[in-house]
Design a protein around this motif. Sequence first.
Motif, short mmCIF file in Angstrom:
data_model
loop_
_atom_site.label_atom_id
_atom_site.label_comp_id
_atom_site.label_asym_id
_atom_site.label_seq_id
_atom_site.Cartn_x
_atom_site.Cartn_y
_atom_site.Cartn_z
N SER A 84 41.39 -6.58 51.70
CA SER A 84 40.40 -5.81 52.37
C SER A 84 39.86 -6.70 53.55
N THR A 112 39.19 -1.06 53.57
CA THR A 112 39.49 -0.95 52.24
C THR A 112 40.89 -1.38 52.09
N ALA A 116 44.58 1.13 47.95
CA ALA A 116 43.45 1.85 47.21
C ALA A 116 43.45 2.88 48.55
N THR A 225 34.55 8.23 45.18
CA THR A 225 34.21 7.43 44.01
C THR A 225 32.83 7.66 43.59
N PRO A 231 29.67 -2.60 39.34
CA PRO A 231 30.91 -2.61 40.10
C PRO A 231 32.13 -2.60 39.13
N SER A 232 31.82 -2.84 37.84
CA SER A 232 32.91 -3.04 36.90
C SER A 232 33.64 -1.66 36.54
N ARG A 254 38.48 4.28 36.87
CA ARG A 254 39.61 3.54 37.36
C ARG A 254 39.48 2.08 37.59
N PRO A 255 40.42 1.40 37.96
CA PRO A 255 40.25 -0.24 37.93
C PRO A 255 39.34 -0.54 39.23
N ARG A 256 39.40 0.32 40.21
CA ARG A 256 38.71 0.10 41.37
C ARG A 256 38.17 1.28 42.16
N TYR A 258 35.50 2.37 45.79
CA TYR A 258 34.71 2.24 46.95
C TYR A 258 33.41 1.91 46.71
N ARG A 259 32.93 0.95 47.65
CA ARG A 259 31.71 0.41 47.56
C ARG A 259 30.77 1.45 47.85
N TYR A 296 40.17 3.38 30.63
CA TYR A 296 39.32 3.59 31.47
C TYR A 296 38.42 4.68 31.21
#
Length: 403
Positions: A84, A112, A116, A225, A231-232, A254-256, A258-259, A296
Amino acid sequence: MSTELHTATSGRRAAMVERLESEGVLADPRLRDALLQVRREVLLPHAYIRVSGPDADPIDWRLLDGSHPDDQAEWLDLIHSDESILLQRDGEPLDALGRGPVTGGHMTSMSTFTPATLEALQGLRLAPGLRFLDLGTGPGVSLALAAAVTGPGLAAGVERDPHMAAFARRNLDTLGLGAVVVEGDALDGHPAGAPYDRIHSGIGVPSVPPAWPEQLAPGGMLLTTLATRTPSWPGQLLITRTPAGRIEAVLKGRPRGYRPLLGYRWLTALDHRARIRATPGMARLTPLAPPADDAYGFWIAAAYLAPGLVRDFQAETMTIVAPEDDSWAVAGPGDGTVRVYRSRDVWAELEAVYARWDQAGRPDTYLVDIPDGAGPQHVTSGTGPKALSWALPPLATVPPQPS
């Protein structure tokens, strides 16, 4: 741009595309062509590098200036990597940044990381002629790629920060892709250009703003998202409007992700790390082995049904913290025990959620009911008394961004 730099950047894009294809990240031939076409060096002309460690406060940074010969090699490597790209501290103006070391501030805008971005855009199945809306567009990388696929005049982005909106608009105009950047609140969408065939949200939201599905065309798709305060364990929400006009929504852990939108307060385990090492807690037996990282469906349920938890992914064994309750749990390692500390038995809550998830059939996807207007939005794993279900929290009020 010099001939040498143009040749170097073209070669970097080709190498980036080849790498993404070989890793199985890039499969869509239209996006492949877009990645080769879109000059990332125009959209990402500078980048911050974090110099200090994760616990430092204030943070030490170094700004790479892509136009400076001493920075170019490192800058080119970075903007064509999977990292990023950090672009803006504390909503600062972007037209007169000085290269070199700087101390303090927190990142308020970034691109990003490429895998992603590709996952999201490939999930939306972009095609020529589709109307595309990018929410929280930042520097415009996703918007540029989408515009290269859909065609001129069909892709628009909404960016709340006035400095970032002007920055993205100027750089996208240089690329000549026919993409439009509008300064405004992404939570309102962009009604002037509605309806849209595809909507992509580059920000996480606690629940779906009513304006977004309202601006989705029949047959359209929206991807965002769902961000909890941790954030985990983010969730990816795919919304479709059927040809008959009905809204359907599916949530996946999901593993990740967006903020979250500006002003959203993250939980963090960093402040407790040293204390946990010193005092991991009282040991007790547990029937729950540490759940797999890729379970997940369980972790997204835990984010809502055992709220206020965050994981320290740097710990040697699974460590879950409840920062606001000054409590934590440290699993194992591998001996059927868990260590818990203070008033909140974090692991007991995870045991209870896991049992419910198991009884519900270990779902990995959930249905989300999104009513018209501003009514409550509910999540469920299915029907029947064993189904997992919860309500999404309301949208937070975010103060206006100063100009």
